[in-house]
Design an enzyme around this catalytic site. Sequence first.
Site, PDB file in Angstrom:
ATOM      1  N   ASN A   1      50.044  37.478  44.918  1.00 59.22           N
ATOM      2  CA  ASN A   1      48.864  38.347  44.792  1.00 59.22           C
ATOM      3  C   ASN A   1      49.377  39.779  44.699  1.00 59.22           C
ATOM      4  O   ASN A   1      50.354  40.124  45.363  1.00 59.22           O
ATOM      5  CB  ASN A   1      47.979  38.264  46.040  1.00 59.22           C
ATOM      6  CG  ASN A   1      47.204  36.970  46.119  1.00 59.22           C
ATOM      7  OD1 ASN A   1      47.313  36.121  45.237  1.00 59.22           O
ATOM      8  ND2 ASN A   1      46.443  36.817  47.184  1.00 59.22           N
TER       9      ASN A   1
ATOM     10  N   LYS B   1      35.993  39.393  45.098  1.00 60.65           N
ATOM     11  CA  LYS B   1      35.473  39.798  46.404  1.00 60.65           C
ATOM     12  C   LYS B   1      36.278  40.948  46.994  1.00 60.65           C
ATOM     13  O   LYS B   1      35.730  41.832  47.623  1.00 60.65           O
ATOM     14  CB  LYS B   1      35.485  38.596  47.351  1.00 60.65           C
ATOM     15  CG  LYS B   1      34.850  38.862  48.703  1.00 60.65           C
ATOM     16  CD  LYS B   1      33.368  39.162  48.586  1.00 60.65           C
ATOM     17  CE  LYS B   1      32.739  39.601  49.875  1.00 60.65           C
ATOM     18  NZ  LYS B   1      31.482  40.341  49.630  1.00 60.65           N
TER      19      LYS B   1
END
Length: 617
Positions: free
Chosen positions: A109, A612
């Site tokens: 990530n 999100k």
Amino acid sequence: MCGIIAYSGNRSATPILLNGLRKLEYRGYDSAGIAIHSNNSIHIYKQEGKVENLVKSIGDYENDSTHMSGNLGIAHTRWATHGPPTTDNAHPHGASASGEEHNIALVHNGIIENYRALKSRLEGEGRVFHSDTDSEALSHLIDSYYDGDLAKAVSTALKEVQGTFGIACLAKADPGKMVVARRGSPIVIGLGDDETIIASDASAIISHTRQVIYLDDNDVAVIQGGKVDIRTLDASPVVRDIADIDWSEDAAEKGGYEHYMLKEIFEQPTAISNSIRGRIDTDRGTSVLAGLQLEPRDIVDLQRLVIIGCGTSMNGGLVGEYAVEDFAGMLSEVEQAAEFRYRNPIVGSKDMVVAISQSGETADTLAAVREAQCKGALVAGLVNVVGSTIARETGRGIYLHAGPEISVASTKAFTCQVSVLLMIALKFARSRRLSHEEGIKIAKEIERIPELVEEVLKQNDHIAKLAEDFVDYDNMFYIGRGYLYPVALEGALKIKEISYIHAEAYHAAELKHGPIALLEESMPVVALLNEGPGKEKTLGNVEECRARKSPVLGVITAGDEEAKINCDWYIEVPASPHYTATITSTVALQLFSYHVARLKGCPIDQPRNLAKSVTVE
Ligand code: F6R
């Protein structure tokens, strides 16, 4: 945004990882993948689209005794940044010098900013790349340094990397071992009995354990079964605290609602009660916010309260700005966090900066926090996710206690943020100019918020019905004044993100400075018309809209006949001062957006292109 789940223990990793991926779906993603260490090989499956596509592509893993039966594995949901959402670009990324077998598998990530230079160097060494991603460069880089010690190879590679990362990595030649690391992208290590579950956020871990360690930036952890050894990039051992997750697995489930968003809208009375519980002192007419670590004298010495955030959190911040000026007579400004970080902001030791973030991981807000700290400001976090980076780096602040917010569109975080900002404004006001009597009045109004929200939720059926009239519109305007201007901004943001109707918010007075040119029958206007300052003027603007055939949906105070006759549709919210009407009116508009999106058949909890937690710039 991207999600990581990884497992090391005695159980079969595949079902645990696939379930973990499902729990991460709410973050927004466009492809998914898994790598399992089994029978001395690393087996990788990846698929474009939903996790269920990946599950199908793996086949009958429960009866598979070779490929997917291992008890060490990593998995990922990807939200495309470098390269389109294809199967090749999905993680994990395998790497080996020969390109035949995977010696290394990596999930990542974040963003490797210098990946082009790394990739061309590695290609020059004869390595073949199979994706457009920055992450594959890191996978090859680690492999190029691997000589039997995975932690050393990872640390050496990470020292060369510019950018952000949360990673989990396996090596074919290290059957029992996984290495995880972070810089700017969260990694949570869940501690089970002889097993460890790693994830990018706690929602994927909570069904296994509540005991977690949050890695700090530049930590590298070696995981073997239940053993966790954390070191710095230079291999010096470090000890990180073990924290308890304080919410239950049920809190992250839909609980009978059709969507997480609806559940979270309906949770607001409880969430707000949790945000304000124990923090209001009605006898003294003030609030008790020990986390700010401010004595009354410190507050008197402050010159300014700067509030930073992005999106919904910034809209919440704007209500805070108005309340601090209104209650405390203190200078306050809201800044978009990305602007703040890049424009050499003027802040110093007489300023308090409050960073608002549901996730506590938003890259721009985090960078703005660091900039404010660097300039000597007092920095506090207003954060929902416990243990998140902003919460930890600010070291002082207030948790929202809203519970997990799973739907991408923020609802309960906003109303809890506003509730807490009102308490901050009250505390500042009482240390400065607000009388005991006035303080008690405001404290009591804040305590009423949960019951006021209950009243609005009773309008759900009515709002669902009127939403039917809006599904065919392509554009909308939202207007408000004073405290209700941020509500217009938040209402417009909500409808555009989940129903894909183009919506713009204006201060009601701004309408005639340009946007009025667009008013016609096909341009409905949502007007915030609660009783209180500015209502009559906004009603005047409503008449201007209707004179140009724009139909008007008013959010009005219950029983206000004058407002009713000026609107084509209306939603009634209970009478309250404008500072709390920000919350009730927003709840009404959340329900409105939800029902329009539902009637249009939109994917409400995971709107297209949205994530999100926005951990990239
Ligand atoms: C909108 C929404 C976003 C977030 C923004 C900041 O519904 O959710 O606009 O508010 O991305 O996120 P946090 O609050 O996590 O910093």
